[in-house]
Write a protein that holds these residues in place. Structure first.
Motif, PDB file in Angstrom:
ATOM      1  N   GLY A 272      88.475  23.554  10.187  1.00  0.00           N
ATOM      2  CA  GLY A 272      88.905  24.809   9.590  1.00  0.00           C
ATOM      3  C   GLY A 272      90.414  24.838   9.478  1.00  0.00           C
ATOM      4  O   GLY A 272      91.097  23.844   9.709  1.00  0.00           O
ATOM      5  N   VAL A 273      90.949  26.003   9.127  1.00  0.00           N
ATOM      6  CA  VAL A 273      92.391  26.205   9.029  1.00  0.00           C
ATOM      7  C   VAL A 273      92.752  27.499   9.736  1.00  0.00           C
ATOM      8  O   VAL A 273      92.173  28.552   9.441  1.00  0.00           O
ATOM      9  N   LEU A 281      87.010  23.251  15.867  1.00  0.00           N
ATOM     10  CA  LEU A 281      86.199  24.013  16.797  1.00  0.00           C
ATOM     11  C   LEU A 281      85.265  23.007  17.458  1.00  0.00           C
ATOM     12  O   LEU A 281      84.360  22.473  16.815  1.00  0.00           O
ATOM     13  N   ALA A 282      85.529  22.680  18.725  1.00  0.00           N
ATOM     14  CA  ALA A 282      84.775  21.654  19.442  1.00  0.00           C
ATOM     15  C   ALA A 282      83.699  22.331  20.287  1.00  0.00           C
ATOM     16  O   ALA A 282      83.999  23.092  21.204  1.00  0.00           O
ATOM     17  N   HIS A 283      82.425  22.024  19.981  1.00  0.00           N
ATOM     18  CA  HIS A 283      81.305  22.736  20.585  1.00  0.00           C
ATOM     19  C   HIS A 283      80.711  21.956  21.761  1.00  0.00           C
ATOM     20  O   HIS A 283      80.375  20.776  21.625  1.00  0.00           O
ATOM     21  N   SER A 284      80.572  22.640  22.891  1.00  0.00           N
ATOM     22  CA  SER A 284      79.876  22.091  24.056  1.00  0.00           C
ATOM     23  C   SER A 284      78.625  22.919  24.309  1.00  0.00           C
ATOM     24  O   SER A 284      78.218  23.712  23.457  1.00  0.00           O
ATOM     25  N   ASP A 285      78.039  22.776  25.493  1.00  0.00           N
ATOM     26  CA  ASP A 285      76.775  23.480  25.768  1.00  0.00           C
ATOM     27  C   ASP A 285      76.950  24.984  25.932  1.00  0.00           C
ATOM     28  O   ASP A 285      76.060  25.756  25.565  1.00  0.00           O
ATOM     29  N   THR A 286      78.083  25.421  26.476  1.00  0.00           N
ATOM     30  CA  THR A 286      78.238  26.838  26.798  1.00  0.00           C
ATOM     31  C   THR A 286      79.499  27.463  26.212  1.00  0.00           C
ATOM     32  O   THR A 286      79.753  28.639  26.414  1.00  0.00           O
ATOM     33  N   VAL A 314      72.729  28.945  28.199  1.00  0.00           N
ATOM     34  CA  VAL A 314      73.024  27.557  27.856  1.00  0.00           C
ATOM     35  C   VAL A 314      72.135  27.131  26.682  1.00  0.00           C
ATOM     36  O   VAL A 314      70.947  27.437  26.645  1.00  0.00           O
ATOM     37  N   GLY A 315      72.716  26.446  25.733  1.00  0.00           N
ATOM     38  CA  GLY A 315      71.960  26.031  24.563  1.00  0.00           C
ATOM     39  C   GLY A 315      72.004  27.022  23.425  1.00  0.00           C
ATOM     40  O   GLY A 315      71.349  26.828  22.401  1.00  0.00           O
ATOM     41  N   SER A 316      72.787  28.117  23.587  1.00  0.00           N
ATOM     42  CA  SER A 316      72.923  29.077  22.498  1.00  0.00           C
ATOM     43  C   SER A 316      73.588  28.414  21.301  1.00  0.00           C
ATOM     44  O   SER A 316      74.299  27.422  21.437  1.00  0.00           O
ATOM     45  N   CYS A 317      73.368  29.006  20.127  1.00  0.00           N
ATOM     46  CA  CYS A 317      73.972  28.438  18.919  1.00  0.00           C
ATOM     47  C   CYS A 317      75.490  28.556  18.995  1.00  0.00           C
ATOM     48  O   CYS A 317      76.021  29.607  19.375  1.00  0.00           O
ATOM     49  N   PRO A 318      76.215  27.513  18.631  1.00  0.00           N
ATOM     50  CA  PRO A 318      77.678  27.574  18.663  1.00  0.00           C
ATOM     51  C   PRO A 318      78.215  28.391  17.493  1.00  0.00           C
ATOM     52  O   PRO A 318      77.505  28.691  16.525  1.00  0.00           O
ATOM     53  N   TYR A 319      79.486  28.748  17.589  1.00  0.00           N
ATOM     54  CA  TYR A 319      80.157  29.405  16.476  1.00  0.00           C
ATOM     55  C   TYR A 319      80.304  28.382  15.347  1.00  0.00           C
ATOM     56  O   TYR A 319      80.686  27.242  15.576  1.00  0.00           O
ATOM     57  N   THR A 320      80.000  28.804  14.134  1.00  0.00           N
ATOM     58  CA  THR A 320      79.961  27.843  13.041  1.00  0.00           C
ATOM     59  C   THR A 320      81.298  27.681  12.330  1.00  0.00           C
ATOM     60  O   THR A 320      81.501  26.686  11.634  1.00  0.00           O
ATOM     61  N   LYS A 321      82.214  28.640  12.500  1.00  0.00           N
ATOM     62  CA  LYS A 321      83.504  28.497  11.824  1.00  0.00           C
ATOM     63  C   LYS A 321      84.527  29.441  12.421  1.00  0.00           C
ATOM     64  O   LYS A 321      84.212  30.577  12.778  1.00  0.00           O
ATOM     65  N   ALA A 322      85.774  28.959  12.548  1.00  0.00           N
ATOM     66  CA  ALA A 322      86.911  29.811  12.907  1.00  0.00           C
ATOM     67  C   ALA A 322      87.573  30.234  11.609  1.00  0.00           C
ATOM     68  O   ALA A 322      88.018  29.395  10.821  1.00  0.00           O
TER      69      ALA A 322
END
Length: 384
Positions: A272-273, A281-286, A314-322
Motif C-alpha cells: 500500500g501507500v 502490512l505484514a500479517h501474522s496469526d494475531t 487467533v486465526g481471525s481474518c487479517p486487515y486487507t489494506k492500509a
C-alpha cells in the motif's frame, strides 16, 4: 493583454468602463479557485475557456491546490449497477455518519463490477476486463476508454493493471501485465508467463515492453509511489514473495527487499501507500505490523510504525489494506468489507476501545475502498 468578451464591448459602448486586470493576474486568480467553479467560468469568454483547458494551467492549479484526501467506495447496488460514492476523508475520522457524494459512472449498462486500479492527481483508472481499461476524471466529468490490449485468449489468463505519473516525461501511464499458463514444470505445477504493455495518455495504442523479470504478480493492481508501480510477485502462491518495481520513466524493473521481520512469523503481506511512502502490512496469526519504506528504493529505510491487533480470536481474518495514516498516527484499515480506525497512540490495552468501527452498514456488501489525494483539473483535451 486582458481577456475580453461581449460584455466588455457592451460596457465600452455605453461608457460604463469596468477595471481590467493583466491576463497573468487573471490566470493566477483562477488557478486558486475550486474545480467546480472553474468548470462554470469556462463559459465566461473564449480566452478563459482556452486558459482553463490548457495543460499548463492544469499543472499550476494542481500545484497550488490544497491537498484534500477523499475516500472512494465502489459497490454493486440493488439495481446491479456499479455505484461510486465519495467521502471527504476528514469526516471519516470525526463523524459516524459522513456526507457522501454520488459519482456518475459512464459504463453502467454492463452489469459488471469494474474495479478501481489506482488514482493519480484525482484521475481514476478502472479495469473493465482482461483487455480494456478506462480513465475517469470526476472533477470535469470526462472519461476515456483505452484501446484494446489486443491479446489472444489463453487458458487461465488474467490481466493486472497499474496506473501512475511519469514525472520526467510529464505524462500519465497505464501498465497492463497479462499473465497466462504456458506449460507445466517437472512437478506437474502450472508455469505462468507474462506479457507487459504500456499505454501513454494522449496516444491511441499500447506499447510492448520487457516482460515481468520474475514470477507473476498476485496483487489486484499495482501500487504507485515515487514514479514507480510496484507489485507483489512469486512463481506460484506457495513460494516466497518479492516486490517487483517498474520505473515509469525508464520502463525498467528492479527488486525491492521486504523488511527484516525478525522472529515474527509472517503469513502474508499487503502492499500500500501511506504518507507517500511504500507500505507493507505484514500479517501474522494475531496481529498485523505496519511497515514504511521512508526512502523509496533504500531497503535499509524500512521502519515498523506500530502493531495492530486483530479483532477476534487467533486465526481471525487479517486487515486487507492500509488506506490512510493521519498526522496523529490514526490508521484507516480495510477489514473484510468494513473500515476500521486504529489509534496507535492510545495506551489502553483494550482492543475494543482502540479499534473503532465506522457505522456505514451498506458498505458491508461487495464494497471496495480507495483513497485519493485530490481532484485535479487535468488536461480536459486528453479525456474527451
Amino acid at each position: 493583454m486582458a481577456p475580453t468578451s461581449e460584455t466588455d464591448d457592451e460596457n465600452s459602448s455605453t461608457g460604463d468602463f469596468l477595471p481590467t486586470l493583466p491576463f497573468e493576474i487573471v490566470a493566477e486568480i483562477l488557478s486558486r479557485l475550486p474545480v467546480k467553479f472553474l468548470m462554470q467560468l469556462q463559459s465566461v469568454c473564449k480566452s478563459w475557456k482556452s486558459l482553463i483547458s490548457d495543460s499548463k494551467f492544469a499543472k499550476n492549479h494542481l500545484r497550488l491546490s490544497t491537498t484534500l484526501h477523499r475516500l472512494i467506495l465502489t459497490f454493486i447496488n440493488t439495481s446491479r449497477k456499479l455505484s461510486i460514492t465519495d467521502y471527504p476523508l476528514s469526516t471519516v475520522f470525526t463523524d459516524v455518519t459522513a456526507t457522501a457524494t454520488q459519482l456518475n459512472y459512464p459504463l453502467n449498462d454492463r452489469n459488471r463490477f469494474d474495479v478501481i486500479v489506482g488514482s493519480c492527481h484525482g484521475i481514476l483508472c478502472f479495469a473493465l476486463d482482461e483487455c480494456f481499461a478506462l480513465l475517469r476524471n470526476p472533477s470535469i466529468r470526462k472519461f476515456t476508454q483505452l484501446p484494446s490490449l489486443d491479446i489472444p485468449k489463453r487458458e487461465g489468463s488474467y490481466t493486472i493493471y497499474g496506473f501512475g505519473y511519469d514525472h520526467f516525461n510529464d505524462t500519465y501511464k497505464v501498465v497492463a501485465v497479462n499473465c497466462f499458463e504456458s506449460d507445466t514444470d517437472s512437478n506437474g505445477s502450472k508455469v505462468y508467463k507474462t506479457e507487459v504493455k504500456v499505454y501513454t495518455l494522449g496516444t491511441d495504442y499500447w506499447r510492448r515492453i520487457q516482460d515481468f523479470p520474475s514470477g507473476v504478480p498476485f496483487d489486484n493492481s499495482g501500487t504507485f509511489v515515487s514514479g514507480t508501480i510496484n507489485w507483489l510477485a512469486a512463481k506460484d502462491p506457495y513460494t516466497s514473495w518479492i516486490i517487483v518495481s517498474l520505473d515509469l520513466e525508464e520502463e525498467t524493473y528492479q527488486y525491492l527487499l521486504q523488511p527484516d521481520y525478525g522472529a515474527v512469523t509472517v503469513n502474508s503481506v499487503t502492499l500500500g501507500v501511506l504518507r507517500d511512502c511504500l507500505c507493507i502490512l505484514a500479517h501474522s496469526d494475531t496481529f498485523s505490523d505496519v511497515w514504511l519504506m521512508k526512502e523509496y528504493g533504500n531497503n535499509d529505510s524500512w521502519t515498523k510504525l506500530f502493531r495492530v491487533p486483530y479483532m477476534g480470536d487467533v486465526g481471525s481474518c487479517p486487515y486487507t489494506k492500509a488506506l490512510y495514516l493521519t498526522e496523529d498516527d490514526q490508521v484507516l484499515l480495510k477489514y473484510q468489507a468494513e473500515l476500521v480506525v486504529y489509534n496507535s497512540r492510545d495506551a489502553c490495552n483494550n482492543v475494543d476501545t482502540m479499534l473503532r468501527h465506522l457505522c456505514m452498514r451498506f458498505m458491508k456488501v461487495y464494497g471496495l475502498f480507495f483513497v485519493i489525494s485530490r481532484w485535479n483539473m487535468f488536461n480536459e483535451k486528453l479525456l474527451c
